[in-house]
Design a protein around this motif. Structure first.
Motif, PDB file in Angstrom:
ATOM      1  N   VAL A 104       0.850  -1.197   0.000  1.00 36.96           N
ATOM      2  CA  VAL A 104       0.000   0.000   0.000  1.00 36.96           C
ATOM      3  C   VAL A 104       0.884   1.245   0.000  1.00 36.96           C
ATOM      4  O   VAL A 104       1.692   1.422   0.918  1.00 36.96           O
ATOM      5  N   PRO A 105       0.751   2.115  -0.993  1.00 37.60           N
ATOM      6  CA  PRO A 105       1.556   3.339  -0.998  1.00 37.60           C
ATOM      7  C   PRO A 105       1.257   4.190   0.238  1.00 37.60           C
ATOM      8  O   PRO A 105       0.105   4.544   0.496  1.00 37.60           O
ATOM      9  N   GLY A 106       2.294   4.527   0.984  1.00 43.41           N
ATOM     10  CA  GLY A 106       2.088   5.295   2.202  1.00 43.41           C
ATOM     11  C   GLY A 106       1.678   6.728   1.969  1.00 43.41           C
ATOM     12  O   GLY A 106       1.214   7.399   2.896  1.00 43.41           O
ATOM     13  N   SER A 107       1.797   7.199   0.737  1.00 42.80           N
ATOM     14  CA  SER A 107       1.462   8.585   0.421  1.00 42.80           C
ATOM     15  C   SER A 107       0.044   8.751  -0.111  1.00 42.80           C
ATOM     16  O   SER A 107      -0.349   9.870  -0.469  1.00 42.80           O
ATOM     17  N   ASN A 108      -0.720   7.655  -0.164  1.00 48.94           N
ATOM     18  CA  ASN A 108      -2.058   7.709  -0.757  1.00 48.94           C
ATOM     19  C   ASN A 108      -3.119   7.439   0.312  1.00 48.94           C
ATOM     20  O   ASN A 108      -3.376   6.286   0.665  1.00 48.94           O
ATOM     21  N   PRO A 109      -3.762   8.487   0.849  1.00 50.66           N
ATOM     22  CA  PRO A 109      -4.757   8.291   1.915  1.00 50.66           C
ATOM     23  C   PRO A 109      -5.900   7.365   1.512  1.00 50.66           C
ATOM     24  O   PRO A 109      -6.406   6.596   2.336  1.00 50.66           O
ATOM     25  N   ARG A 110      -6.336   7.436   0.242  1.00 48.18           N
ATOM     26  CA  ARG A 110      -7.447   6.595  -0.210  1.00 48.18           C
ATOM     27  C   ARG A 110      -7.070   5.124  -0.152  1.00 48.18           C
ATOM     28  O   ARG A 110      -7.850   4.281   0.303  1.00 48.18           O
ATOM     29  N   PHE A 111      -5.858   4.797  -0.595  1.00 44.89           N
ATOM     30  CA  PHE A 111      -5.411   3.404  -0.554  1.00 44.89           C
ATOM     31  C   PHE A 111      -5.199   2.935   0.879  1.00 44.89           C
ATOM     32  O   PHE A 111      -5.457   1.771   1.215  1.00 44.89           O
ATOM     33  N   LEU A 112      -4.696   3.811   1.741  1.00 43.34           N
ATOM     34  CA  LEU A 112      -4.515   3.458   3.147  1.00 43.34           C
ATOM     35  C   LEU A 112      -5.849   3.109   3.802  1.00 43.34           C
ATOM     36  O   LEU A 112      -5.939   2.205   4.625  1.00 43.34           O
ATOM     37  N   PHE A 152       1.554  -4.056   4.159  1.00 38.06           N
ATOM     38  CA  PHE A 152       2.727  -3.225   4.434  1.00 38.06           C
ATOM     39  C   PHE A 152       2.556  -1.871   3.759  1.00 38.06           C
ATOM     40  O   PHE A 152       2.264  -1.763   2.583  1.00 38.06           O
ATOM     41  N   LEU A 153       2.689  -0.848   4.587  1.00 38.28           N
ATOM     42  CA  LEU A 153       2.538   0.537   4.164  1.00 38.28           C
ATOM     43  C   LEU A 153       3.911   1.010   3.715  1.00 38.28           C
ATOM     44  O   LEU A 153       4.872   1.003   4.483  1.00 38.28           O
ATOM     45  N   ASP A 154       3.992   1.416   2.458  1.00 40.36           N
ATOM     46  CA  ASP A 154       5.281   1.557   1.799  1.00 40.36           C
ATOM     47  C   ASP A 154       5.786   2.993   1.765  1.00 40.36           C
ATOM     48  O   ASP A 154       5.099   3.904   1.301  1.00 40.36           O
ATOM     49  N   LEU A 155       7.018   3.176   2.263  1.00 36.57           N
ATOM     50  CA  LEU A 155       7.713   4.457   2.164  1.00 36.57           C
ATOM     51  C   LEU A 155       8.810   4.418   1.111  1.00 36.57           C
ATOM     52  O   LEU A 155       9.451   5.442   0.861  1.00 36.57           O
ATOM     53  N   GLU A 156       9.028   3.241   0.491  1.00 40.04           N
ATOM     54  CA  GLU A 156      10.118   3.121  -0.457  1.00 40.04           C
ATOM     55  C   GLU A 156       9.653   3.369  -1.886  1.00 40.04           C
ATOM     56  O   GLU A 156       9.277   4.480  -2.238  1.00 40.04           O
ATOM     57  N   ASP A 157       9.638   2.329  -2.709  1.00 38.40           N
ATOM     58  CA  ASP A 157       9.403   2.523  -4.144  1.00 38.40           C
ATOM     59  C   ASP A 157       8.050   3.139  -4.473  1.00 38.40           C
ATOM     60  O   ASP A 157       7.903   3.792  -5.509  1.00 38.40           O
ATOM     61  N   ALA A 158       7.048   2.918  -3.633  1.00 35.28           N
ATOM     62  CA  ALA A 158       5.706   3.432  -3.932  1.00 35.28           C
ATOM     63  C   ALA A 158       5.554   4.911  -3.618  1.00 35.28           C
ATOM     64  O   ALA A 158       4.509   5.498  -3.907  1.00 35.28           O
ATOM     65  N   CYS A 159       6.587   5.519  -3.028  1.00 34.02           N
ATOM     66  CA  CYS A 159       6.516   6.942  -2.671  1.00 34.02           C
ATOM     67  C   CYS A 159       7.568   7.734  -3.446  1.00 34.02           C
ATOM     68  O   CYS A 159       8.759   7.398  -3.387  1.00 34.02           O
ATOM     69  N   ALA A 160       7.123   8.797  -4.114  1.00 33.45           N
ATOM     70  CA  ALA A 160       8.076   9.690  -4.766  1.00 33.45           C
ATOM     71  C   ALA A 160       8.929  10.387  -3.710  1.00 33.45           C
ATOM     72  O   ALA A 160       8.477  10.594  -2.571  1.00 33.45           O
ATOM     73  N   PRO A 161      10.169  10.758  -4.048  1.00 33.95           N
ATOM     74  CA  PRO A 161      11.039  11.404  -3.058  1.00 33.95           C
ATOM     75  C   PRO A 161      10.397  12.592  -2.342  1.00 33.95           C
ATOM     76  O   PRO A 161      10.536  12.723  -1.119  1.00 33.95           O
ATOM     77  N   LEU A 162       9.678  13.421  -3.053  1.00 37.83           N
ATOM     78  CA  LEU A 162       9.080  14.597  -2.436  1.00 37.83           C
ATOM     79  C   LEU A 162       7.898  14.255  -1.537  1.00 37.83           C
ATOM     80  O   LEU A 162       7.478  15.083  -0.722  1.00 37.83           O
ATOM     81  N   ALA A 163       7.381  13.012  -1.654  1.00 43.24           N
ATOM     82  CA  ALA A 163       6.213  12.618  -0.872  1.00 43.24           C
ATOM     83  C   ALA A 163       6.567  11.817   0.370  1.00 43.24           C
ATOM     84  O   ALA A 163       5.702  11.540   1.202  1.00 43.24           O
ATOM     85  N   LYS A 164       7.832  11.446   0.537  1.00 41.06           N
ATOM     86  CA  LYS A 164       8.211  10.523   1.604  1.00 41.06           C
ATOM     87  C   LYS A 164       7.988  11.109   3.000  1.00 41.06           C
ATOM     88  O   LYS A 164       7.478  10.419   3.894  1.00 41.06           O
ATOM     89  N   GLU A 165       8.370  12.342   3.213  1.00 39.67           N
ATOM     90  CA  GLU A 165       8.221  12.924   4.546  1.00 39.67           C
ATOM     91  C   GLU A 165       6.753  12.987   4.954  1.00 39.67           C
ATOM     92  O   GLU A 165       6.385  12.605   6.071  1.00 39.67           O
TER      93      GLU A 165
END
Length: 335
Positions: free
Chosen positions: A31-39, A51-64
């Motif tokens: 699950v992309p950690g940057s997508n509230p709808r998917f969460l 698993f809530l993903d901070l790696e490949d599923a998140c663009a660099p600017l979206a990680k924080e």
């Protein structure tokens, strides 16, 4: 009848702090950690693990921002019946330490494991273990409760997989990451998980078996990675059947449509589960005083012994963990 141990109830090694290291992981939903709808949507899906993903599923600017979305989702969402995991960025990046600190300090009591990608040696696992321990002590959390999942994604990681699997009592799973692995060895294919053209055998057999042996030698679970053609259901099933036949415990799912297939393929067939439970009951009876304290017995036309019991424990453990119900009952044989 005496209760039988199973994979789901195997005693944990020291330092595991009561964690269920062998919890069900037939379907591991990314699950992309940057997508509230998917969460939000993931909470209602019948996956064993999310698993809530901070790696490949998140663009660099979206990680924080994703770190904080994940903390909120873990603390306020309903993850009932699911193993809750966060995949952080790998140690070669500058994001990893802050991923771990933000997520664990913010949602540690509602987190089961941290997934570490691109693991290349045991020291990377040990570093994560140490950081987790420091956070737990600082925050007053139970030390050692949060597990680690190690993802093998390149040739160096596979060569060192035995040492990686022994690196920490927090370890719960060893995961195959096929996309990065294929790139790391220059495999001639762009379809993740599919066989490369021009090779007549199974190009992944050695990789899967190396991971499986390292996992089993350390009482860990082995998890197969993703299949990226999410609309190709038969393709997913074919790849999943391959690792399930070897003994893998589960596989990643990237789309809700893959969840049911994973849950089915990595569960025993009902007939096999029933037979395994009958073997355990029959062996329990034949070795008891009432059954004559024998080392072997007949179950129908089949002779069973201690080796049969060990094999049956594996199947029965998987079935119990999957919530399967018996459809047969052991009957004490007439003397």
């Amino acid at each position: 009848m005496t209760a039988h141990p199973s994979a789901a109830t195997t005693p944990l090694p020291s330092g595991s702090a009561g964690r269920d290291r062998l919890r069900p992981r037939r379907s591991c939903l990314a699950v992309p950690g940057s997508n509230p709808r998917f969460l939000e949507k993931a909470q209602g899906l019948p996956a064993d693990q999310v698993f809530l993903d901070l790696e490949d599923a998140c663009a660099p600017l979206a990680k924080e921002g994703a770190r904080h979305l994940i903390v909120d989702a873990l603390n306020n969402g309903d993850w009932s019946g699911k193993t809750r995991v966060v995949r952080v960025n790998d140690w070669t990046t500058h994001w990893t330490y802050r991923d771990v600190i933000t997520v664990v300090e913010g949602a540690g009591p509602n987190l089961d494991c941290i997934m570490l990608p691109k693991v290349q040696d045991a020291e990377q696992v040990k570093a994560l273990d140490l950081l987790l321990t420091q956070i737990e002590k600082t925050m007053g959390f139970e030390v050692g409760r949060i597990g680690i999942e190690a993802q093998i994604e390149n040739a160096k990681g596979l060569i060192n997989v035995d040492a990686i699997a022994e690196a920490s009592p927090r370890l719960e799973t060893i995961i195959f990451g096929p996309a990065d692995f294929m790139a790391s060895i220059n495999m001639k294919s762009l379809v993740v998980g599919e066989q490369p053209p021009g090779y007549g055998a199974d190009a992944y057999h050695y990789i899967l078996m190396r991971i499986l042996m390292a996992a089993r030698a350390n009482d860990l679970q082995a998890i197969d990675g993703p299949y990226l053609q999410i609309r190709n259901q038969e393709g997913y099933r074919e790849v999943a059947r391959r690792s399930a036949a070897l003994g893998f415990d589960g596989k990643w799912v990237l789309h809700p449509d893959q969840v049911a297939a994973a849950n089915e393929i990595y569960s025993p067939a009902q007939e096999d589960y029933d037979h395994a439970e009958l073997i355990l009951d029959a062996y329990d009876y034949c070795t008891s005083a009432a059954g004559g304290a024998k080392g072997s017995a007949m179950l129908g036309d089949e002779m069973i012994d201690e080796a049969s019991r060990k094999m049956a424990l594996v199947i029965a453990g998987k079935g119990r963990a999957a919530g399967m119900q018996r459809t047969t009952k052991f009957e004490i044989p007439e003397s």
